[in-house]
Scaffold this active site. Sequence first.
Site, PDB file in Angstrom:
ATOM      1  N   CYS A 101      -7.546 -14.817   3.809  1.00  0.00           N
ATOM      2  CA  CYS A 101      -6.698 -14.075   2.869  1.00  0.00           C
ATOM      3  C   CYS A 101      -7.589 -13.273   1.941  1.00  0.00           C
ATOM      4  O   CYS A 101      -8.592 -13.804   1.441  1.00  0.00           O
ATOM      5  CB  CYS A 101      -5.851 -15.070   2.078  1.00  0.00           C
ATOM      6  SG  CYS A 101      -4.739 -14.295   0.913  1.00  0.00           S
ATOM      7  N   HIS A 143       2.489 -15.606   6.900  1.00  0.00           N
ATOM      8  CA  HIS A 143       1.478 -15.639   5.830  1.00  0.00           C
ATOM      9  C   HIS A 143       1.888 -14.713   4.680  1.00  0.00           C
ATOM     10  O   HIS A 143       1.847 -15.103   3.511  1.00  0.00           O
ATOM     11  CB  HIS A 143       0.122 -15.217   6.429  1.00  0.00           C
ATOM     12  CG  HIS A 143      -0.999 -15.104   5.437  1.00  0.00           C
ATOM     13  ND1 HIS A 143      -2.121 -15.888   5.495  1.00  0.00           N
ATOM     14  CD2 HIS A 143      -1.186 -14.288   4.375  1.00  0.00           C
ATOM     15  CE1 HIS A 143      -2.945 -15.570   4.505  1.00  0.00           C
ATOM     16  NE2 HIS A 143      -2.398 -14.587   3.806  1.00  0.00           N
ATOM     17  N   GLU A 144       2.310 -13.485   5.050  1.00  0.00           N
ATOM     18  CA  GLU A 144       2.657 -12.501   4.008  1.00  0.00           C
ATOM     19  C   GLU A 144       3.946 -12.892   3.296  1.00  0.00           C
ATOM     20  O   GLU A 144       4.064 -12.725   2.077  1.00  0.00           O
ATOM     21  CB  GLU A 144       2.771 -11.094   4.607  1.00  0.00           C
ATOM     22  CG  GLU A 144       1.509 -10.577   5.308  1.00  0.00           C
ATOM     23  CD  GLU A 144       0.243 -10.658   4.469  1.00  0.00           C
ATOM     24  OE1 GLU A 144       0.324 -10.638   3.216  1.00  0.00           O
ATOM     25  OE2 GLU A 144      -0.855 -10.763   5.056  1.00  0.00           O
ATOM     26  N   HIS A 147       3.351 -15.156   0.538  1.00  0.00           N
ATOM     27  CA  HIS A 147       2.859 -14.528  -0.695  1.00  0.00           C
ATOM     28  C   HIS A 147       4.004 -14.144  -1.632  1.00  0.00           C
ATOM     29  O   HIS A 147       3.848 -14.153  -2.851  1.00  0.00           O
ATOM     30  CB  HIS A 147       2.063 -13.250  -0.370  1.00  0.00           C
ATOM     31  CG  HIS A 147       0.615 -13.506  -0.052  1.00  0.00           C
ATOM     32  ND1 HIS A 147      -0.247 -14.121  -0.935  1.00  0.00           N
ATOM     33  CD2 HIS A 147      -0.133 -13.193   1.035  1.00  0.00           C
ATOM     34  CE1 HIS A 147      -1.456 -14.190  -0.394  1.00  0.00           C
ATOM     35  NE2 HIS A 147      -1.417 -13.642   0.813  1.00  0.00           N
TER      36      HIS A 147
END
Length: 176
Positions: A101, A143-144, A147
Amino acid sequence: MKQEFTIAEIGNPILRSQAKPIQNIIDRNISELIDSLIRTAIASKGVGIAAPQISQSYRLFIVASHPSDRYPYAPTMPPTAMINPRILSHSEEVVKDWEGCLSVPGVRGLVPRYREIEVEYTTRQGETKQEILTDFIARIFQHELDHLDGILFLDRIKNQADLYTEAEYRQIINSN
Ligand code: ZN
């Protein structure tokens, strides 16, 4: 052209915040934010970047998969903005693979993710899309999306032994 943004790094509270949905997609500020994210992803050779990583707490990220030193087998796709993204359904199957990341420099880890997901998002043109994503692209999406909910890949790691430094990670992928 606008300057590049500084990447928020782990410890910055914005990375732990719930990002706001984007109400007005066809807005000049949102369009500029998308362009800035794409430029930042390209400049940092990232395969994805989420708006909170440049301290803009909106539900928006870029998926920009391409093969690189870090991910030699990544598929190539043009940088794509995904607005107000969500997962509609997912496979039972979970696979563990490498992630890093931009906000957690110097660290890599083996992270479990759903192998296949059905997603919905709005494009920068304002069109709602539903797609099935698999493997590496599905991994980037998950993953995004994390966030946008204040979650980092480190939080998903099941075993501390699955954490590596960048240097140790490169030794492993180069020996394969
Ligand atoms: Zn990240």
